[in-house]
Design a protein around this motif. Structure first.
Motif, PDB file in Angstrom:
ATOM      1  N   SER A 141      -9.109   3.666  -7.351  1.00 33.83           N
ATOM      2  CA  SER A 141      -8.715   4.629  -8.020  1.00 33.83           C
ATOM      3  C   SER A 141      -7.774   5.883  -7.817  1.00 33.83           C
ATOM      4  O   SER A 141      -6.823   5.689  -8.655  1.00 33.83           O
ATOM      5  CB  SER A 141     -10.324   6.358  -7.803  1.00 33.83           C
ATOM      6  N   ALA A 142      -6.917   5.188  -6.847  1.00 31.59           N
ATOM      7  CA  ALA A 142      -6.354   6.050  -6.322  1.00 31.59           C
ATOM      8  C   ALA A 142      -4.987   5.444  -6.709  1.00 31.59           C
ATOM      9  O   ALA A 142      -3.458   5.901  -6.822  1.00 31.59           O
ATOM     10  CB  ALA A 142      -6.062   5.647  -4.701  1.00 31.59           C
ATOM     11  N   LEU A 143      -5.249   3.993  -7.313  1.00 27.86           N
ATOM     12  CA  LEU A 143      -4.255   3.622  -7.081  1.00 27.86           C
ATOM     13  C   LEU A 143      -3.872   3.916  -9.269  1.00 27.86           C
ATOM     14  O   LEU A 143      -2.335   3.201  -9.224  1.00 27.86           O
ATOM     15  CB  LEU A 143      -4.589   2.094  -7.921  1.00 27.86           C
ATOM     16  N   ARG A 144      -4.309   4.343  -9.675  1.00 31.90           N
ATOM     17  CA  ARG A 144      -3.451   5.032 -10.645  1.00 31.90           C
ATOM     18  C   ARG A 144      -1.666   5.576 -10.285  1.00 31.90           C
ATOM     19  O   ARG A 144      -1.065   5.875 -11.180  1.00 31.90           O
ATOM     20  CB  ARG A 144      -4.464   6.104 -11.268  1.00 31.90           C
ATOM     21  N   GLU A 145      -1.927   6.586  -8.977  1.00 35.95           N
ATOM     22  CA  GLU A 145      -1.002   7.541  -8.879  1.00 35.95           C
ATOM     23  C   GLU A 145      -0.133   6.783  -7.979  1.00 35.95           C
ATOM     24  O   GLU A 145       0.741   7.324  -7.734  1.00 35.95           O
ATOM     25  CB  GLU A 145      -1.947   8.807  -8.509  1.00 35.95           C
ATOM     26  N   ASP A 146      -0.988   5.708  -6.995  1.00 42.96           N
ATOM     27  CA  ASP A 146       0.022   5.415  -6.039  1.00 42.96           C
ATOM     28  C   ASP A 146       0.387   4.319  -5.288  1.00 42.96           C
ATOM     29  O   ASP A 146      -0.324   3.084  -5.978  1.00 42.96           O
ATOM     30  CB  ASP A 146      -0.549   5.661  -4.613  1.00 42.96           C
ATOM     31  N   VAL A 147       1.564   3.411  -6.180  1.00 46.24           N
ATOM     32  CA  VAL A 147       2.044   1.689  -6.368  1.00 46.24           C
ATOM     33  C   VAL A 147       1.670   1.248  -5.050  1.00 46.24           C
ATOM     34  O   VAL A 147       2.206   0.325  -5.367  1.00 46.24           O
ATOM     35  CB  VAL A 147       3.451   2.006  -7.465  1.00 46.24           C
ATOM     36  N   ASP A 148       2.387   2.381  -3.839  1.00 43.82           N
ATOM     37  CA  ASP A 148       1.813   1.462  -2.597  1.00 43.82           C
ATOM     38  C   ASP A 148       1.349   1.032  -1.840  1.00 43.82           C
ATOM     39  O   ASP A 148       0.717   0.749  -1.315  1.00 43.82           O
ATOM     40  CB  ASP A 148       3.169   2.724  -1.604  1.00 43.82           C
ATOM     41  N   LEU A 149      -0.188   0.806  -2.976  1.00 44.56           N
ATOM     42  CA  LEU A 149      -1.359   1.133  -2.570  1.00 44.56           C
ATOM     43  C   LEU A 149      -1.747  -0.399  -3.669  1.00 44.56           C
ATOM     44  O   LEU A 149      -1.579  -0.841  -4.462  1.00 44.56           O
ATOM     45  CB  LEU A 149      -2.228   1.691  -2.811  1.00 44.56           C
ATOM     46  N   VAL A 150      -2.755  -1.515  -2.187  1.00 48.20           N
ATOM     47  CA  VAL A 150      -3.839  -2.434  -3.335  1.00 48.20           C
ATOM     48  C   VAL A 150      -5.060  -2.429  -1.923  1.00 48.20           C
ATOM     49  O   VAL A 150      -5.259  -1.960  -1.603  1.00 48.20           O
ATOM     50  CB  VAL A 150      -3.020  -3.687  -2.548  1.00 48.20           C
ATOM     51  N   CYS A 151      -5.523  -3.067  -3.488  1.00 45.82           N
ATOM     52  CA  CYS A 151      -7.237  -3.242  -2.842  1.00 45.82           C
ATOM     53  C   CYS A 151      -7.093  -4.144  -1.450  1.00 45.82           C
ATOM     54  O   CYS A 151      -6.607  -5.153  -2.417  1.00 45.82           O
ATOM     55  CB  CYS A 151      -8.288  -3.357  -3.480  1.00 45.82           C
TER      56      CYS A 151
END
Length: 675
Positions: A543-553
């Motif tokens: 869900s956070a990937l929609r806003e934060d491009v510095d995260l990866v699952c």
């Protein structure tokens, strides 16, 4: 910038005239059709202007409408709208009957008058499904038009269409040709193909083998691309309704006669082309600015099929190019790689964009994160003639700030180079969250100095990327503690750890990189708590990937009784919003509405809100129809990109708000901004 206002009806647009000819969209029109449905401050189309300075005292006003009508009759693209059929699939509708656009006129012919005409044409939204793709305006002095402005929907014309339109228009007005462009009517007996003709050929299956190879190439690039070239990018969509269009971008252009002389000297040398050298150097600048030694950029170097030189339409397609400006790579080696990869990208630049968008969604789901392709390079074909010509007097280099009218947020960094009045221009557009304004001058000056020095010192091809960056002052990125490089992507492991700890029931967590066999590095989350929470943890990250491009699952989740060092507790105030559910108490109704709207794309297939849209057979071409159906059911919020992301559909459901509530929130935001 805000979410686009959702339409209040879901009926497909159809042209009013019964006399029309239909054709599928060109593959190259598809991205503009899709992007039309994404978040802008207003619902609008991408537009491209053509400004024609009329010689002498100009031409009588009365001669212009007839000339423009002849232009529209000559080129089908100028009288084509792009509605959708009842299933939501777009098509071209070429109108046989149409009204010549009413002109906007302005007395006076000073620069501010020309700008006023442009603004009057540009600012009102253009509906790609209903509005003719051409607007007309001109300045007037003594009842004679002096400067003519045409504003075109980008779905109707690309940059290479403009010289053809100019030449045709000058011919229809009885004016001598002002440039080297050939009119579309030249060479009688060899008619220039119209966009609908090319689109029907693409749709016939004749190009399937080529497009299949192109999509396989694109899949290889997407599989190797960083999650984001610039992990610091942050969207401004929905933040500040009062912001002016384009205010989230910075635009500066460097004008240099020294650089033009250097490029002319390189052009005369044996070796790689000037365009490849400029592209390779920009790849260096992007790599050191982003801190990512793998760079993927899009380019329009090969943006026309053969035989379309005198055709008007939107024919170009972006080529994907992946290069590796590692710190210890020699510039000469990088140039050779850039040349080979650019040629490969150009060969594979013929593909249906909507199928590419579906492919991208599948690759993102497989990799566990979104993929942002925001770097562009364009080198003007006008250099070819200029670099063959004589030298020009030297002038001081200057850097000018310019206005950027881009309303989308697809771009991180874009470089366009072209000749102008005896100078080479490096025109840079940058998202404000990607580079600070003070560093843009250093980037442009560093590129100029390197290219000027390289023209006189060919041995500079032997210096490494890191040496070039240091010697010529290119701005660099630094990643401190709490960041890790996983494959081609930088990941904010500190923020990822904090995010996972926000899941109720997770007592402790840490995220780090583990080396596997064959040099593979994987992202591992170690957690203390109930293993049954793993789906919730994974969905929270997605869900956070929609806003934060510095995260990866994370690739792996390991549940333990305790961690050797659990680290500090989560901060009391979260620095970032986490999966905000906008539906208030009416969650069940919004879920049901989205599920019902999804039937437009998924048919009778049962909808699972815990899975991504693409994994359930959802497609890019029908994603706008889902949004329209959702609007009919009384909800706004999600966009097609929200549906196509690698996150579960519950993320899109959390964005659904009733129309009235959405309007109330926007009014509240405006009031806060006014205060």
């Amino acid at each position: 910038m805000t979410q686009r206002h959702a339409p209040v009806c879901g009926d497909p647009h159809t042209p009013s005239s019964a006399e029309e000819s239909r054709a599928p969209l060109l593959w190259s029109q598809e991205p503009y059709w899709y992007q039309y449905h994404l978040p802008f401050p207003v619902v609008d189309s991408a537009k491209i202007p053509l400004t024609v300075r009329l010689p002498g005292r100009g031409v009588p006003e009365g001669s212009i409408p007839g000339a423009v009508r002849r232009l529209m009759l000559r080129h089908e693209a100028l009288r084509t709208v792009c509605p959708t059929d009842r299933s939501g699939v777009p098509y071209q509708s070429i109108l046989a009957e149409f009204d010549t656009p009413a002109p906007f006129r302005r007395d006076g012919d000073e620069p501010e008058d020309v700008e006023a005409v442009f603004r009057a044409l540009f600012d009102p939204p253009m509906d790609q499904a209903a509005d003719l793709p051409l607007r007309l305006g001109y300045t007037v002095v003594g009842q004679r038009a002096r400067t003519l402005v045409l504003l075109l929907n980008h779905m109707a014309a690309d940059g290479m269409s403009l010289p053809v339109l100019r030449a045709d228009l000058e011919g229809y007005l009885g004016l001598p040709p002002s440039g080297g462009a050939t009119a579309s009517t030249a060479g009688r007996g060899t008619e220039s193909p119209q966009p609908a003709e090319v689109a029907r050929e693409q749709d016939s299956g004749a190009w399937d083998a080529r497009s299949g190879r192109a999509l396989r190439y694109c899949e290889d690039v997407l599989s190797a691309a960083p999650a984001a070239q610039f992990p610091g990018f942050r969207s401004t969509a929905g933040k500040g309704l009062h912001a002016e269009a384009g205010s989230h971008y910075l635009r500066f252009s460097l004008h240099s006669s020294r650089l033009l002389s250097a490029l002319r000297k390189m052009h005369g040398d044996a070796g790689p082309s000037v365009s490849v050298r400029v592209s390779a150097l920009f790849a260096v600048a992007v790599a050191v600015l982003s801190g990512n030694p793998r760079t993927v950029f899009k380019t329009n170097f090969s943006n026309r099929f053969r035989g379309l030189e005198r055709s008007v339409g939107c024919f170009f397609q972006e080529a994907l190019v992946c290069v590796n400006p590692a710190p210890d790579t020699a510039i000469g080696e990088l140039v050779a790689e850039t040349e080979n990869r650019t040629l490969a990208g150009a060969r594979h630049a013929r593909y249906p964009y909507l199928r590419f968008r579906d492919l991208k969604a599948r690759v993102e789901a497989r990799r566990g994160h979104a993929i942002r392709l925001g770097t562009l390079v364009n080198f003007s074909s006008r250099f070819e003639k200029v670099l063959e010509g004589p030298g020009t007097p030297a002038r001081p280099t200057r850097v000018e700030e310019r206005e950027c009218l881009w309303r989308d947020e697809y771009t991180d960094l874009s470089l366009r180079s072209y000749p102008s009045d005896g100078e080479a221009v490096l025109d840079l557009i940058a998202h404000r969250t990607v580079i600070e304004q003070r560093r843009i001058g250093s980037l442009l000056a560093g590129m100029e100095e390197f290219l000027v020095a390289w023209a006189d010192q060919p041995d500079l091809a032997r210096v490494t990327v890191s040496e070039a960056a240091e010697r010529f002052g290119l701005p660099t990125a630094r990643y401190g503690e709490g960041w890790a490089r996983v494959g081609p992507s930088w990941v904010n492991t500190a923020e990822l750890t904090r995010l996972i700890r926000t899941v109720e029931g997770v007592e402790a967590a840490s995220v780090g990189v583990v080396d596997r066999a064959a040099g593979e590095r994987v992202l591992v989350a170690r957690l203390v708590g109930r293993p049954s929470l793993q789906t919730e943890v994974r969905n929270r990250v997605l869900s956070a990937l929609r806003e934060d491009v510095d995260l990866v699952c994370p690739h792996e989740f390991v549940w333990q009784d305790e961690l050797p060092d659990p680290g500090p507790p989560p901060p009391a105030a979260e620095p970032r919003a986490v999966a905000v559910d906008r539906r208030g108490s009416d969650r069940g109704a919004a879920d049901r509405a989205l599920t019902k709207a999804l039937s437009v794309a998924l048919g009778d297939t049962p909808v699972d809100l815990d899975l991504p849209y693409a994994r359930q057979g959802g497609t890019a071409v029908l994603a706008p129809a889902v949004v329209r159906r959702l609007a009919l059911l009384g909800y706004a919020g999600p966009t097609p990109d929200d549906l196509l992301g690698p996150w579960p559909l519950r993320v899109a459901a959390a964005l659904c708000v009733p129309h009235r509530e959405c309007a109330d929130r926007e009014c509240s935001d405006r009031e806060c901004a006014d205060r």
